[in-house]
Design a protein around this motif. Structure first.
Motif, mmCIF file in Angstrom:
data_model
loop_
_atom_site.group_PDB
_atom_site.id
_atom_site.type_symbol
_atom_site.label_atom_id
_atom_site.label_comp_id
_atom_site.label_asym_id
_atom_site.label_seq_id
_atom_site.Cartn_x
_atom_site.Cartn_y
_atom_site.Cartn_z
ATOM 1 N N VAL A 111 0.843 -1.200 0.000
ATOM 2 C CA VAL A 111 0.000 0.000 0.000
ATOM 3 C C VAL A 111 0.876 1.247 0.000
ATOM 4 N N LEU A 112 1.940 1.253 0.800
ATOM 5 C CA LEU A 112 2.833 2.413 0.855
ATOM 6 C C LEU A 112 3.534 2.658 -0.478
ATOM 7 N N ARG A 113 3.879 1.598 -1.212
ATOM 8 C CA ARG A 113 4.501 1.775 -2.536
ATOM 9 C C ARG A 113 3.554 2.517 -3.477
ATOM 10 N N LYS A 114 2.293 2.127 -3.471
ATOM 11 C CA LYS A 114 1.303 2.788 -4.323
ATOM 12 C C LYS A 114 1.048 4.215 -3.840
ATOM 13 N N TRP A 115 0.948 4.391 -2.519
ATOM 14 C CA TRP A 115 0.748 5.719 -1.946
ATOM 15 C C TRP A 115 1.880 6.650 -2.351
ATOM 16 N N TYR A 116 3.102 6.134 -2.372
ATOM 17 C CA TYR A 116 4.259 6.952 -2.752
ATOM 18 C C TYR A 116 4.078 7.523 -4.154
ATOM 19 N N VAL A 117 3.638 6.696 -5.092
ATOM 20 C CA VAL A 117 3.460 7.139 -6.476
ATOM 21 C C VAL A 117 2.276 8.102 -6.594
ATOM 22 N N ASP A 118 1.161 7.754 -5.982
ATOM 23 C CA ASP A 118 -0.075 8.516 -6.170
ATOM 24 C C ASP A 118 -0.202 9.751 -5.292
ATOM 25 N N VAL A 119 0.479 9.759 -4.149
ATOM 26 C CA VAL A 119 0.300 10.874 -3.214
ATOM 27 C C VAL A 119 1.632 11.566 -2.901
ATOM 28 N N ALA A 120 2.590 10.830 -2.370
ATOM 29 C CA ALA A 120 3.833 11.454 -1.892
ATOM 30 C C ALA A 120 4.557 12.235 -2.986
ATOM 31 N N GLN A 121 4.654 11.656 -4.175
ATOM 32 C CA GLN A 121 5.341 12.372 -5.250
ATOM 33 C C GLN A 121 4.579 13.630 -5.667
ATOM 34 N N ARG A 122 3.264 13.604 -5.545
ATOM 35 C CA ARG A 122 2.455 14.774 -5.916
ATOM 36 C C ARG A 122 2.642 15.942 -4.955
ATOM 37 N N VAL A 123 3.075 15.664 -3.725
ATOM 38 C CA VAL A 123 3.308 16.754 -2.771
ATOM 39 C C VAL A 123 4.790 17.108 -2.688
ATOM 40 N N GLY A 124 5.582 16.552 -3.598
ATOM 41 C CA GLY A 124 6.985 16.929 -3.690
ATOM 42 C C GLY A 124 7.961 16.049 -2.943
ATOM 43 N N TRP A 125 7.500 14.941 -2.390
ATOM 44 C CA TRP A 125 8.401 14.039 -1.672
ATOM 45 C C TRP A 125 9.013 13.069 -2.664
ATOM 46 N N ARG A 126 10.200 13.379 -3.134
ATOM 47 C CA ARG A 126 10.878 12.558 -4.137
ATOM 48 C C ARG A 126 11.746 11.468 -3.509
ATOM 49 N N SER A 127 12.444 11.821 -2.446
ATOM 50 C CA SER A 127 13.318 10.829 -1.819
ATOM 51 C C SER A 127 12.708 10.420 -0.480
ATOM 52 N N LEU A 128 11.992 9.350 -0.528
ATOM 53 C CA LEU A 128 11.320 8.818 0.643
ATOM 54 C C LEU A 128 11.982 7.493 0.981
ATOM 55 N N ARG A 129 12.208 7.254 2.248
ATOM 56 C CA ARG A 129 12.817 5.994 2.655
ATOM 57 C C ARG A 129 11.885 5.294 3.621
ATOM 58 N N VAL A 130 11.664 3.998 3.381
ATOM 59 C CA VAL A 130 10.819 3.199 4.250
ATOM 60 C C VAL A 130 11.681 2.112 4.873
ATOM 61 N N LEU A 131 11.610 2.012 6.204
ATOM 62 C CA LEU A 131 12.383 1.014 6.939
ATOM 63 C C LEU A 131 11.419 0.097 7.672
ATOM 64 N N SER A 132 11.771 -1.171 7.757
ATOM 65 C CA SER A 132 10.985 -2.093 8.585
ATOM 66 C C SER A 132 11.946 -2.882 9.447
ATOM 67 N N GLY A 133 11.473 -3.301 10.614
ATOM 68 C CA GLY A 133 12.317 -4.007 11.563
ATOM 69 C C GLY A 133 12.951 -5.242 10.964
ATOM 70 N N SER A 134 14.141 -5.546 11.437
ATOM 71 C CA SER A 134 14.857 -6.726 10.947
ATOM 72 C C SER A 134 15.538 -7.398 12.138
ATOM 73 N N ILE A 135 16.788 -7.108 12.360
ATOM 74 C CA ILE A 135 17.525 -7.723 13.461
ATOM 75 C C ILE A 135 17.472 -6.793 14.673
ATOM 76 N N GLY A 136 17.002 -7.294 15.785
ATOM 77 C CA GLY A 136 16.951 -6.513 17.010
ATOM 78 C C GLY A 136 15.728 -5.624 17.140
ATOM 79 N N GLY A 137 14.869 -5.649 16.153
ATOM 80 C CA GLY A 137 13.646 -4.846 16.214
ATOM 81 C C GLY A 137 12.488 -5.646 15.656
ATOM 82 N N PRO A 138 11.287 -5.324 16.054
ATOM 83 C CA PRO A 138 10.130 -6.069 15.569
ATOM 84 C C PRO A 138 9.932 -5.874 14.066
ATOM 85 N N GLU A 139 9.670 -6.969 13.353
ATOM 86 C CA GLU A 139 9.434 -6.891 11.909
ATOM 87 C C GLU A 139 8.225 -6.039 11.581
ATOM 88 N N SER A 140 7.316 -5.909 12.508
ATOM 89 C CA SER A 140 6.086 -5.159 12.270
ATOM 90 C C SER A 140 6.275 -3.647 12.402
#
Length: 108
Positions: free
Chosen positions: A21-50
């Motif tokens: 959903v966030l990938r689609k939101w990035y194209v349809d919404v975030a880029q339209r408000v000028g957010w070109r370099s957006l970074r999404v992080l999710s938990g991996s080692i030492g943090g919850p995957e959720s």
């Protein structure tokens, strides 16, 4: 410069759906408000995957507030809010603002 970070917890077993959903939101919404370099992080080692964090660089807090106002005018944004409500744990979302420190040594 600042980094604005939106943090939240995805519902159990729904992290990948949330990221889709966030990938689609990035194209349809975030880029339209000028957010070109957006970074999404999710938990991996030492943090919850959720745990998911979305980061965007901003020059100042006024830029962030302007982007939020602009999002409200994007017709797709309301639909993405509904989709994200299905995959995010209620009450876990929050925004934090971080100042970016320059550690480059200055020449004297």
């Amino acid at each position: 410069m600042y980094v604005a970070r939106w943090q939240f917890t995805a519902r159990f077993g729904r992290r990948d759906e949330c990221l889709r959903v966030l990938r689609k939101w990035y194209v349809d919404v975030a880029q339209r408000v000028g957010w070109r370099s957006l970074r999404v992080l999710s938990g991996s080692i030492g943090g919850p995957e959720s745990q998911i964090e979305l980061e965007v660089q901003i020059d100042n807090v006024d830029d962030l507030e302007a982007a939020w106002r602009d999002m409200a005018a994007v017709p797709y944004h309301a639909e993405y809010q509904k989709q994200l409500a299905e995959v995010i744990v209620d009450g876990t979302e929050r925004w934090t603002i971080h100042r970016v420190a320059d550690l480059t040594p200055s020449e004297s």
